[in-house]
Motif scaffolding. Structure first.
Motif, mmCIF file in Angstrom:
data_model
loop_
_atom_site.group_PDB
_atom_site.id
_atom_site.type_symbol
_atom_site.label_atom_id
_atom_site.label_comp_id
_atom_site.label_asym_id
_atom_site.label_seq_id
_atom_site.Cartn_x
_atom_site.Cartn_y
_atom_site.Cartn_z
ATOM 1 N N SER A 8 -3.596 32.188 -13.065
ATOM 2 C CA SER A 8 -3.880 30.782 -12.779
ATOM 3 C C SER A 8 -5.348 30.562 -12.488
ATOM 4 C CB SER A 8 -3.034 30.302 -11.595
ATOM 5 O OG SER A 8 -1.663 30.334 -11.925
ATOM 6 N N ALA A 116 -7.385 23.006 -6.401
ATOM 7 C CA ALA A 116 -5.961 23.177 -6.693
ATOM 8 C C ALA A 116 -5.371 24.303 -5.844
ATOM 9 C CB ALA A 116 -5.760 23.471 -8.182
ATOM 10 N N TRP A 117 -6.135 25.369 -5.657
ATOM 11 C CA TRP A 117 -5.679 26.488 -4.824
ATOM 12 C C TRP A 117 -5.566 26.033 -3.374
ATOM 13 C CZ3 TRP A 117 -8.797 31.605 -3.934
ATOM 14 C CH2 TRP A 117 -7.930 32.618 -3.481
ATOM 15 N N ASN A 119 -5.095 22.962 -2.172
ATOM 16 C CA ASN A 119 -4.042 21.975 -1.870
ATOM 17 C C ASN A 119 -2.648 22.410 -2.325
ATOM 18 O OD1 ASN A 119 -3.739 21.290 -4.619
ATOM 19 N ND2 ASN A 119 -5.268 19.667 -4.484
ATOM 20 N N THR A 121 -1.468 23.167 -5.370
ATOM 21 C CA THR A 121 -0.952 22.754 -6.681
ATOM 22 C C THR A 121 -1.184 23.787 -7.775
ATOM 23 O OG1 THR A 121 -2.992 21.557 -7.239
ATOM 24 C CG2 THR A 121 -1.237 20.299 -6.170
ATOM 25 N N GLU A 123 -0.523 27.139 -9.829
ATOM 26 C CA GLU A 123 0.583 28.074 -10.126
ATOM 27 C C GLU A 123 0.202 29.464 -9.610
ATOM 28 O OE1 GLU A 123 3.572 27.680 -12.006
ATOM 29 O OE2 GLU A 123 3.242 25.523 -11.909
#
Length: 124
Positions: A8, A116-117, A119, A121, A123
């Motif tokens: 990811s 993203a990491w 919060n 969200t 994968e």
């Protein structure tokens, strides 16, 4: 099948496998340090210095960005900042300028991945 965290993060130019080597497999410490990059000003300061044609400051900022991104295994950002740092160090600001758009893309992608990491969200 869910991707691994390494897969990811790789999509954002972040080399988690290298980071685990660098951080002695301390995943919590790496995440804490990597997310601190979101408050790092070297990219913004480099942009300002390049705009002002202050190439001494631009070199210092590019070199610092190269160091921070290298230490955090922000691989794509590291590669582009190294090219810019080297060009400025060699007194070639036009060569550095040619890579600023790529640096902007690498910066945006890195920040997107780290956010993203952060919060939850991402994968993996």
């Amino acid at each position: 099948m869910a991707e691994t965290l390494a897969e990811s993060l790789a999509a954002y130019g972040i080399d988690y496998v290298d980071a685990m080597d660098r951080f002695a497999d301390n995943a919590d410490l790496y995440k804490k340090m990597a997310l601190k990059y979101l408050q790092d000003d070297h990219y913004v300061d480099l942009l300002a210095a390049m705009e002002a044609k202050d190439y001494d400051t631009a070199y210092k900022e590019a070199h610092s960005l190269k160091g921070v991104s290298g230490n955090l295994s922000l691989a794509t950002l590291y590669k582009v900042s190294a090219i810019i740092s080297d060009a400025l160090h060699n007194g070639e600001p036009q060569a550095a300028q040619k890579h600023m758009e790529d640096l902007g893309k690498a910066q945006a992608k890195t920040v997107e991945g780290l956010e993203a990491w952060s919060n939850g969200t991402l994968e993996g």
